[in-house]
Design a protein around this motif. Structure first.
Motif, short mmCIF file in Angstrom:
data_model
loop_
_atom_site.label_atom_id
_atom_site.label_comp_id
_atom_site.label_asym_id
_atom_site.label_seq_id
_atom_site.Cartn_x
_atom_site.Cartn_y
_atom_site.Cartn_z
N GLU A 120 -3.10 3.32 -3.78
CA GLU A 120 -2.53 4.49 -3.13
C GLU A 120 -3.61 5.32 -2.45
O GLU A 120 -4.72 5.47 -2.97
N MET A 121 -3.29 5.85 -1.27
CA MET A 121 -4.16 6.79 -0.56
C MET A 121 -3.45 8.13 -0.43
O MET A 121 -2.26 8.19 -0.14
N LEU A 122 -4.21 9.21 -0.66
CA LEU A 122 -3.70 10.57 -0.50
C LEU A 122 -4.55 11.27 0.54
O LEU A 122 -5.78 11.24 0.47
N ILE A 123 -3.92 11.89 1.53
CA ILE A 123 -4.65 12.62 2.57
C ILE A 123 -4.17 14.07 2.62
O ILE A 123 -2.97 14.34 2.68
N ASP A 124 -5.13 14.99 2.57
CA ASP A 124 -4.84 16.43 2.64
C ASP A 124 -4.88 16.84 4.10
O ASP A 124 -5.95 17.02 4.70
N VAL A 125 -3.71 17.03 4.70
CA VAL A 125 -3.62 17.29 6.13
C VAL A 125 -4.22 18.65 6.52
O VAL A 125 -4.97 18.74 7.51
N PRO A 126 -3.92 19.75 5.81
CA PRO A 126 -4.57 21.02 6.18
C PRO A 126 -6.10 20.94 6.14
O PRO A 126 -6.78 21.54 6.97
N TYR A 127 -6.62 20.21 5.19
CA TYR A 127 -8.08 20.03 5.10
C TYR A 127 -8.59 19.32 6.34
O TYR A 127 -9.62 19.70 6.91
N VAL A 128 -7.88 18.28 6.77
CA VAL A 128 -8.28 17.52 7.96
C VAL A 128 -8.25 18.42 9.19
O VAL A 128 -9.15 18.37 10.04
N ILE A 129 -7.24 19.27 9.29
CA ILE A 129 -7.14 20.18 10.42
C ILE A 129 -8.35 21.12 10.46
O ILE A 129 -8.97 21.33 11.51
N ASP A 186 -10.59 15.55 1.95
CA ASP A 186 -9.76 14.97 3.00
C ASP A 186 -8.93 13.78 2.52
O ASP A 186 -7.74 13.69 2.80
N ILE A 187 -9.53 12.87 1.77
CA ILE A 187 -8.80 11.68 1.34
C ILE A 187 -9.27 11.22 -0.02
O ILE A 187 -10.46 11.31 -0.36
N LEU A 188 -8.33 10.75 -0.83
CA LEU A 188 -8.63 10.11 -2.11
C LEU A 188 -7.92 8.76 -2.12
O LEU A 188 -6.77 8.65 -1.66
N SER A 189 -8.60 7.76 -2.65
CA SER A 189 -8.00 6.43 -2.79
C SER A 189 -8.00 6.04 -4.26
O SER A 189 -8.99 6.28 -4.98
N PHE A 190 -6.91 5.43 -4.70
CA PHE A 190 -6.79 4.96 -6.08
C PHE A 190 -6.48 3.46 -6.05
O PHE A 190 -5.33 3.06 -5.91
N PRO A 191 -7.53 2.63 -6.15
CA PRO A 191 -7.31 1.18 -6.10
C PRO A 191 -6.62 0.68 -7.35
O PRO A 191 -6.82 1.20 -8.45
N MET A 192 -5.83 -0.35 -7.17
CA MET A 192 -5.11 -0.93 -8.29
C MET A 192 -5.92 -2.03 -8.97
O MET A 192 -5.78 -2.27 -10.16
N HIS A 193 -6.77 -2.70 -8.21
CA HIS A 193 -7.53 -3.84 -8.74
C HIS A 193 -9.02 -3.57 -8.70
O HIS A 193 -9.52 -2.86 -7.82
N VAL A 230 0.86 -1.18 0.00
CA VAL A 230 0.00 0.00 0.00
C VAL A 230 0.90 1.23 0.00
O VAL A 230 1.97 1.23 0.61
N SER A 231 0.45 2.29 -0.66
CA SER A 231 1.18 3.56 -0.65
C SER A 231 0.31 4.63 -0.01
O SER A 231 -0.89 4.74 -0.30
#
Length: 224
Positions: free
Chosen positions: A142-151, A112-119, A87-88
């Motif tokens: 891969e998962m991407l999290i926007d930290v300032p957005y979460v704050i 806040d978060i985006l996920s990009f599944p491979m399968h 996982v990334s």
């Protein structure tokens, strides 16, 4: 290039084509952002089986416990039954998240978060097996999290009463946690569920995903 590398590139391309197209088909506007995205994507092709790749590209939260975040991903992965899949995870800031969200979902705003599944998933929680039994193909995505957005969201939730329709597919329990780093761990549950085929497009999918999310939050001791 070794023969194995050529084979991997040929095999990986059709499987990962959608994510590659969605992430890099449109220009980001400057070389630095392009390089960061390419580096992030390339990590999915190079990590060893069952690795958890972590990239911290944000400065809003200092001294984030990287090992604890990776440990949460590992525990979620184990509960879901995908111990042997890598996982990334990347933590980033508003500008990059907004660009990716616009490129991939046509929403010109950070999230806040985006996920990009491979399968592809056969059904929620059950992925299609890799076409070939090659270690590099055992990657959830891969998962991407926007930290300032979460704050910001933590501050908003602390000031305003949570309403279910604002949940966006996320368990309402998250709105009761106002520590940004603690909420990152809860978001990992949400993101990992997306990687294994859960979604919240319609009411049925929403109910299924939130129920599973709350089950995992409880099992992992992440409920407030």
């Amino acid at each position: 290039m070794h023969c194995l590398s050529i084979i991997l590139n040929i095999v990986m391309f059709p499987i990962y084509a959608r994510s590659l197209q969605s992430l890099i088909s449109l220009p980001l506007g400057n070389i630095e952002r392009n390089m960061m995205r390419i580096r992030s994507l390339s990590s999915l092709f190079s990590v060893a089986t069952a690795d958890i790749e972590f990239y911290n590209e944000q400065t809003a939260l200092t001294n984030i416990n990287e090992e604890r975040l990776k440990g949460t991903v590992e525990r979620i992965r184990s509960v879901l039954g995908y111990d042997n899949y890598s996982v990334s995870l990347m933590l980033l800031e508003d500008e990059e998240m907004q660009t990716i969200n616009k490129d991939t979902r046509e929403i010109d705003a950070p999230t806040d978060i985006l996920s990009f599944p491979m399968h592809d998933a056969i059904e929620a929680g059950i992925l299609e097996k890799p076409q070939f039994d090659i270690p590099d193909l055992y990657c959830l995505g891969e998962m991407l999290i926007d930290v300032p957005y979460v704050i910001r969201r933590c501050k908003d939730d602390e000031e305003w009463e949570y309403e279910e329709e604002d949940g966006g597919g996320v368990s309402g329990a998250m709105a009761e946690v106002f520590d940004p780093e603690k909420r990152l761990h809860m978001l990992l549950v949400h993101g990992m569920l997306h990687l294994v085929g859960y979604d919240h497009i319609d009411d049925k999918d929403f109910s299924l995903m939130v129920a599973k999310e709350e089950e995992l939050l409880k099992e992992l001791g992440l409920l407030p």
